[in-house]
Structure formats: C-alpha cells, structure tokens
Scaffold this motif. Structure first.
Motif, mmCIF file in Angstrom:
data_model
loop_
_atom_site.group_PDB
_atom_site.id
_atom_site.type_symbol
_atom_site.label_atom_id
_atom_site.label_comp_id
_atom_site.label_asym_id
_atom_site.label_seq_id
_atom_site.Cartn_x
_atom_site.Cartn_y
_atom_site.Cartn_z
ATOM 1 N N UNK A 1 46.783 36.001 27.243
ATOM 2 C CA UNK A 1 46.004 37.234 27.113
ATOM 3 C C UNK A 1 45.530 37.513 25.694
ATOM 4 N N UNK A 2 45.955 36.711 24.706
ATOM 5 C CA UNK A 2 45.658 37.044 23.314
ATOM 6 C C UNK A 2 44.166 37.233 23.026
ATOM 7 N N UNK A 3 43.249 36.473 23.599
ATOM 8 C CA UNK A 3 41.832 36.728 23.314
ATOM 9 C C UNK A 3 41.363 38.131 23.716
ATOM 10 N N UNK A 4 42.170 38.822 24.537
ATOM 11 C CA UNK A 4 41.807 40.145 25.025
ATOM 12 C C UNK A 4 42.655 41.240 24.369
ATOM 13 N N UNK A 5 43.260 40.931 23.206
ATOM 14 C CA UNK A 5 44.183 41.877 22.586
ATOM 15 C C UNK A 5 43.485 43.173 22.196
ATOM 16 N N UNK A 6 42.226 43.101 21.789
ATOM 17 C CA UNK A 6 41.482 44.326 21.473
ATOM 18 C C UNK A 6 40.758 44.803 22.729
ATOM 19 N N UNK A 7 40.852 46.084 23.053
ATOM 20 C CA UNK A 7 40.329 46.564 24.343
ATOM 21 C C UNK A 7 38.815 46.757 24.372
ATOM 22 N N UNK A 8 38.104 45.818 23.814
ATOM 23 C CA UNK A 8 36.645 45.772 23.922
ATOM 24 C C UNK A 8 36.193 44.318 23.893
ATOM 25 N N UNK A 9 35.401 43.858 24.874
ATOM 26 C CA UNK A 9 34.920 44.670 25.995
ATOM 27 C C UNK A 9 36.074 45.135 26.875
ATOM 28 N N UNK A 10 35.798 46.159 27.644
ATOM 29 C CA UNK A 10 36.847 46.741 28.477
ATOM 30 C C UNK A 10 37.489 45.662 29.344
ATOM 31 N N UNK A 11 38.805 45.659 29.345
ATOM 32 C CA UNK A 11 39.521 44.664 30.159
ATOM 33 C C UNK A 11 39.478 45.052 31.633
ATOM 34 N N UNK A 12 39.231 44.094 32.519
ATOM 35 C CA UNK A 12 39.287 44.404 33.960
ATOM 36 C C UNK A 12 40.695 44.848 34.362
ATOM 37 N N UNK A 13 40.757 45.727 35.318
ATOM 38 C CA UNK A 13 42.056 46.182 35.818
ATOM 39 C C UNK A 13 42.883 44.992 36.290
ATOM 40 N N UNK A 14 44.128 44.943 35.862
ATOM 41 C CA UNK A 14 45.047 43.907 36.315
ATOM 42 C C UNK A 14 45.048 42.647 35.477
ATOM 43 N N UNK A 15 44.133 42.519 34.496
ATOM 44 C CA UNK A 15 44.049 41.291 33.711
ATOM 45 C C UNK A 15 45.345 41.025 32.950
ATOM 46 N N UNK A 16 45.847 42.042 32.243
ATOM 47 C CA UNK A 16 47.058 41.864 31.441
ATOM 48 C C UNK A 16 48.251 41.610 32.346
ATOM 49 N N UNK A 17 48.321 42.345 33.451
ATOM 50 C CA UNK A 17 49.440 42.161 34.383
ATOM 51 C C UNK A 17 49.459 40.740 34.939
ATOM 52 N N UNK A 18 48.285 40.213 35.266
ATOM 53 C CA UNK A 18 48.217 38.850 35.785
ATOM 54 C C UNK A 18 48.667 37.843 34.731
ATOM 55 N N UNK A 19 48.258 38.078 33.489
ATOM 56 C CA UNK A 19 48.650 37.179 32.403
ATOM 57 C C UNK A 19 50.164 37.152 32.232
ATOM 58 N N UNK A 20 50.797 38.308 32.256
ATOM 59 C CA UNK A 20 52.241 38.338 32.059
ATOM 60 C C UNK A 20 52.992 37.837 33.292
ATOM 61 N N UNK A 21 52.435 38.067 34.469
ATOM 62 C CA UNK A 21 53.050 37.488 35.660
ATOM 63 C C UNK A 21 53.083 35.959 35.544
ATOM 64 N N UNK A 22 51.977 35.380 35.086
ATOM 65 C CA UNK A 22 51.910 33.929 34.951
ATOM 66 C C UNK A 22 52.818 33.451 33.820
ATOM 67 N N UNK A 23 52.843 34.183 32.719
ATOM 68 C CA UNK A 23 53.729 33.803 31.614
ATOM 69 C C UNK A 23 55.187 33.818 32.075
ATOM 70 N N UNK A 24 55.555 34.857 32.816
ATOM 71 C CA UNK A 24 56.906 34.921 33.352
ATOM 72 C C UNK A 24 57.209 33.804 34.326
ATOM 73 N N UNK A 25 56.219 33.456 35.176
ATOM 74 C CA UNK A 25 56.422 32.367 36.131
ATOM 75 C C UNK A 25 56.698 31.052 35.415
ATOM 76 N N UNK A 26 56.004 30.817 34.308
ATOM 77 C CA UNK A 26 56.192 29.566 33.575
ATOM 78 C C UNK A 26 57.522 29.527 32.830
ATOM 79 N N UNK A 27 57.940 30.671 32.337
ATOM 80 C CA UNK A 27 59.143 30.682 31.504
ATOM 81 C C UNK A 27 60.450 30.854 32.285
ATOM 82 N N UNK A 28 60.387 31.421 33.467
ATOM 83 C CA UNK A 28 61.655 31.703 34.159
ATOM 84 C C UNK A 28 62.492 30.448 34.411
ATOM 85 N N UNK A 29 61.929 29.333 34.908
ATOM 86 C CA UNK A 29 62.776 28.149 35.083
ATOM 87 C C UNK A 29 63.300 27.588 33.767
ATOM 88 N N UNK A 30 62.545 27.761 32.692
ATOM 89 C CA UNK A 30 63.045 27.325 31.381
ATOM 90 C C UNK A 30 64.228 28.188 30.974
#
Length: 353
Positions: A143-172
């Motif tokens: 999600x880092x390219x979207x750290x500044x809230x312009x242009x406006x982030x689509x709803x759920x973008x950050x949540x999806x990014x962290x869901x995926x980050x968590x999915x990758x890291x949990x088995x580790x």
C-alpha cells in the motif's frame, strides 16, 4: 526491574571487501575493540554469514558462535531486513528491489517472493540453532504508493492490502513460533508497517499473532514527527528489539517532511550519528527501563555527514553511558516504618478487621 544489554552493533552498514570488514572474525575483533558486547548479523551478506548452512547445520552455528564468543561478544539477533522487504513488493518497486534477491529469481516477482519466504523460514531455523529468541526484519509493502490520501483511495484498498500482507506473513510467523523466536519488524517509512496505526492494522491482519513484534527505532519516528516516547507507552509489550539511531528534523520555508526529492544531506529530516541529532535518548532509555526491556540496544549507523568508523566508536560509548543499571531497592527504603496490617488500619482510621 531489568537492565537492557549492550552496546550492540548492526554489522550491515560496515561490512565490505576490505579488512577488517570482510569476514565475521575480523569485523567482530574490530567491534570488540570499540567496546561492543554484541553484534547483529545481516543474513544476506555471505562475507559474514551463510544463512542456508546456519538453517541446516548445528556444526556451522557452533562455528559462528565460537567466532563471535572468541572476541567476548554475543549475537544479538539475525537481521532479515532485505528478505522481509521482498515478502511484499508493489509492482512500482519491482526493479528497485530486485537487487535484494538472488540472481536466479530477479525479474520474476512470484519466484522472488517465494525465495524471500524461504529465506525467512531458514532464518527462523538458524535463530533456533543459535539460541536466539528475536529476529529483526522489514514487513514489505503493498500500500505504500498510496500513503498520501490523494488521489482519493478507493474504499477497501488499504484493508485489502493489509489482509494480503497478513496472509503472506502468518505462516512465516507460525514458523517463528515453532522456533521460539519473535519477528521484530522495524517500523519504517517505505514499509506498510510505518507507525503505530499501521502496526495495529498488521497485528489485526495476522490474528493478533504473539510473534508479531517491534524493532524500535526512534529515528524513523522523529522524521515522521511522531511522539517516539509515547510510542513506548503504547506498544512496550511488543517491543523486542531496539535500534539506537539518531536523526534530526530541520524544516525550512522550502523543505519539510517529504524532503523535496533532495539528497539525504539536504533533506529537512536526515539520520545522524548517535549524539549528533535531536532524539532524546535519555527519555527513551528511561522509558524502556521503566517497562523492563531487557534485550539489546544495538547501534544502527546511518549518517549523512560523519565517517562510519567514527560513528561506531562514539556510538559504543554513547549507548554504554545511556544504559540504566536498574535499582534493586527504593530510594526511600531508609525511612520505612516497618508497620503491619493492624497499624495500617489504625493509620487509615478504619479500625480492626
């Protein structure tokens, strides 16, 4: 109360092809001569460490420990910053981060990520063989390219990014649980975990995993203008490692937090050698002592001005002077009245029980 260990030295910024920085034995001898008591080993630098051998061989780990201990040092932690970064890479940074990976997986993001995960798993086994209970790393970022809230982030973008980050890291993280080792993420701009709020998002994404911890580095917080002392109050239970690194922030009418694409030396916020910046280390060491932090204080040298050898020499003394040997008694014990429960009740005016 507990006393932290140190000073330790992160070897990554000092390793090189010239002596004494080109072998584990030589660099440990040099570190010990400056007064360091521990070394944090970068697992990607073959001049100092063979991660694959360490994951597979008790004998090799014994050899590494023998070299380190022969100089009166301990291994503080293994570092997997570069490999951890590659667990999650936004396509915008594919080429920039490709050099962190083995040559055979460069240019292939899927193979590179799989390689990074295997590296992390090997580091868990190596940490176990070396008797270490903490390892330091980066989280990577989607999600880092979207750290500044312009242009406006689509709803759920950050949540999806962290869901995926968590999915990758949990088995580790599960593998580190099996190894009895925490993963202490360096809270760092450029990573999806870059402040307290994003760390909380990540912990939620990995189901509150107990091995998801923090490598505390106040320099990154100063440059974000975050209260780095209050951060310890909030997250001390998860702080398992400590990079002692200084920084300064000198905004002008021309440059502020974002830096104007200037070089490090010309940015408003820049890293400095210990004691040359603006971080209040007296408050930090006191706060960590208050919360019984008993792991290592490790110098990470990064400075736009000072020579690394000078920063290392001065840093050892700086850390040593700031470590608080905690007291085992209260300062007013001399005035203790030696009362009992009956006396306490009389003093409170509440009579006999």
């Amino acid at each position: 109360m507990k006393t932290m260990k140190g000073p330790g030295l992160f070897l990554a910024q000092f390793a090189g092809d010239e002596a004494p920085f080109n072998s584990l034995d030589a660099i440990c001898r040099w570190a010990a001569s400056l007064g360091y008591k521990g070394v944090q080993i970068p697992t990607w630098d073959a001049r100092l460490f063979d991660l694959k051998k360490a994951a597979e061989s008790e004998a090799y780990c014994g050899e590494v420990q023998g070299i380190v201990r022969s100089h009166g040092l301990e291994i503080t932690e293994l570092s997997t910053h570069l490999q951890g970064q590659l667990v999650a890479v936004h396509p915008a940074f594919d080429e920039a981060f490709d050099g962190f990976a083995a040559p055979e997986v460069r240019g292939n993001p899927k193979a590179r990520q799989e390689w990074a995960v295997q590296q992390m798993l090997m580091a868990a086994q190596a940490s176990k063989r070396l008797g270490l209970n903490v390892s330091v790393s980066f989280s990577g970022a989607l999600a880092w390219p979207f750290v500044y809230p312009w242009p406006q982030r689509p709803a759920g973008l950050v949540e999806t990014a962290f869901d995926e980050l968590g999915r990758r890291w949990r088995p580790i993280l599960d593998a580190y649980e099996d190894a009895g080792c925490d993963v202490a993420y360096e809270i760092h701009p450029g990573e999806d975990i870059h402040d307290g709020a994003t760390f909380e998002r990540f912990v939620d994404a990995v189901g509150g995993h107990a091995r998801a911890c923090i490598n505390y580095d106040p320099s990154h917080f100063l440059l974000q203008q975050l209260d780095y002392v209050a951060f310890i109050d909030l997250y001390h239970e998860r702080i398992k490692a400590f990079h002692a690194k200084d920084a300064e922030f000198n905004p002008s009418g021309r440059i502020g937090v974002y830096g104007g694409y200037e070089s490090w030396i010309n940015r408003a916020g820049r890293f400095r050698s210990l004691g040359d910046g603006q971080v209040d280390f007296g408050a930090i060491f006191s706060k960590l002592a208050q919360y019984d932090y008993d792991s290592w204080a490790v110098l990470e040298w990064e400075c736009a001005l000072k020579a690394p050898e000078d920063g290392a020499r001065e840093g050892a003394e700086f850390i040593k002077a700031h470590i608080i040997r905690v007291t085992e008694k209260a300062f007013d014990d001399f005035a203790a009245g030696g009362t009992d429960e009956a006396a306490n009740r009389r003093m409170l005016g509440i009579g006999a029980a």
